[in-house]
Design a protein around this motif. Sequence first.
Motif: not given
Length: 142
Positions: A35-61
């Motif tokens: 459970v803690p290992a998966s939680s760490a994976g989830f937290a890391a995936s949120v960071v990856v998702s945010y960074l990719l969506q902000h800069s690459w998917v939506f190219r947000s300003g």
Amino acid sequence: MPNADRLLRYGVSGGLSALTHFGVGLAGTRVLPPVPASSAGFAASVVVSYLLQHSWVFRSGTGHRVAAPRFLAVTAAAFTLNAAVLWLGADVIGGPYPAVQAVALVLIPLLNYAINSRWTFTGVRPDPSPTAPTPSPSPPGD
């Protein structure tokens, strides 16, 4: 209607986020319970998702001070929707877990895309054009 390129980038971003969740979680099980290992994976995936969506998917300003809390709110809503769908589908209706989870896995990305594209990452970065005039410097003394 969103363009096909952005939808493709969104799909790739989701896949990389899922791989991050799984990979970090799997690696984490070497030193942590599941459970803690998966939680760490989830937290890391949120960071990856945010960074990719902000800069690459939506190219947000949209600045990170605005976009990041919005993204976390959408992520929390998606987490809640997943729990609600599973509770209703599996516990109340008695549907099989794989089918109910599949419904959630279709609904959540659609909801996330709709909200993130219209609220979280609304400011599009301007496209620097070589033909755009550059402002002239003011003469000294102005």
